[in-house]
Motif scaffolding. Structure first.
Motif: not given
Length: 206
Positions: A42-43, A49
């Protein structure tokens, strides 16, 4: 008398406060293939990240940029160097070679490409953290050994830190690899980010 009065008023008025322009936030570029891009996750759940979250939690003021593209080989990395250089990054994490190995490309070509990537970035003034990866056992011990040594050779040549296997302590943890057996889940990406931190943090400034 009027001039003296006006001068006195001017001296008593508060001086205007001008804020100094904010210093630009230095960039850390994660430069690689689908593992960097976060393929299948998922983003917001790629290892770049999680590096950003870990640095922010520790008080480091850096902007982590994800320049991973799924399917990229080391040759694609060479061709995309201009996209990295225009960001003038403080640090670049280089993660290429997995697709080269899986496609059976000549090791000499892969090594020359990774050498060109690291050399160009160092010449431009960026610090580099090189990430290695290995291949499945069916590729044979000789080929795998030469593939693994390729990363050590480039890292030694340019004196850059090396994470020999970015999946270290990941494959053995349940729920860290997607069903394709290659790409990390969000949990796996977080562990990969943790693998990078001991090498990355000494390269940064608070």
């Amino acid at each position: 008398m009027r001039r003296r009065f006006l001068l006195l008023v001017a001296l008593l008025l508060p001086l205007p406060i001008y804020a100094a322009p904010a210093a630009p936030v230095p960039a850390i570029v994660c430069f690689g293939d689908s593992i960097t891009a976060g393929y299948g996750a998922e983003p917001g759940h790629s290892y770049p990240d999680y590096i950003q979250k870990a640095l922010s939690a520790r008080g480091y003021r850096y902007h982590v940029v994800n320049l991973g593209i799924s399917g990229n080989t080391s040759k694609d990395g060479v061709n995309r160097l201009k996209d990295v250089l225009k960001l003038h990054p403080a640090v670049v994490i280089v993660e290429f070679g997995g697709n080269d190995g899986l496609r059976g490309l000549p090791l000499s070509v892969t090594r020359d490409n990774i050498d060109a990537i690291v050399g160009t970035l160092r010449k431009a003034g960026s610090r580099v953290l090189l990430a290695g990866i290995t291949l499945p056992p069916n590729y044979g011990p000789d080929y795998i050994h030469q593939f693994d040594e390729m990363y050590h050779a480039v890292a030694a040549k340019y004196r850059v830190p090396l994470l020999p296997m970015l999946y270290a302590n990941v494959y053995t943890v349940p729920g860290t690899i997607q069903e394709d057996g290659i790409h990390p889940t969000a949990k796996g990406a977080e562990l990969i980010a943790q693998n990078f931190l001991p090498l990355l943090l000494p390269m940064l400034h608070k």
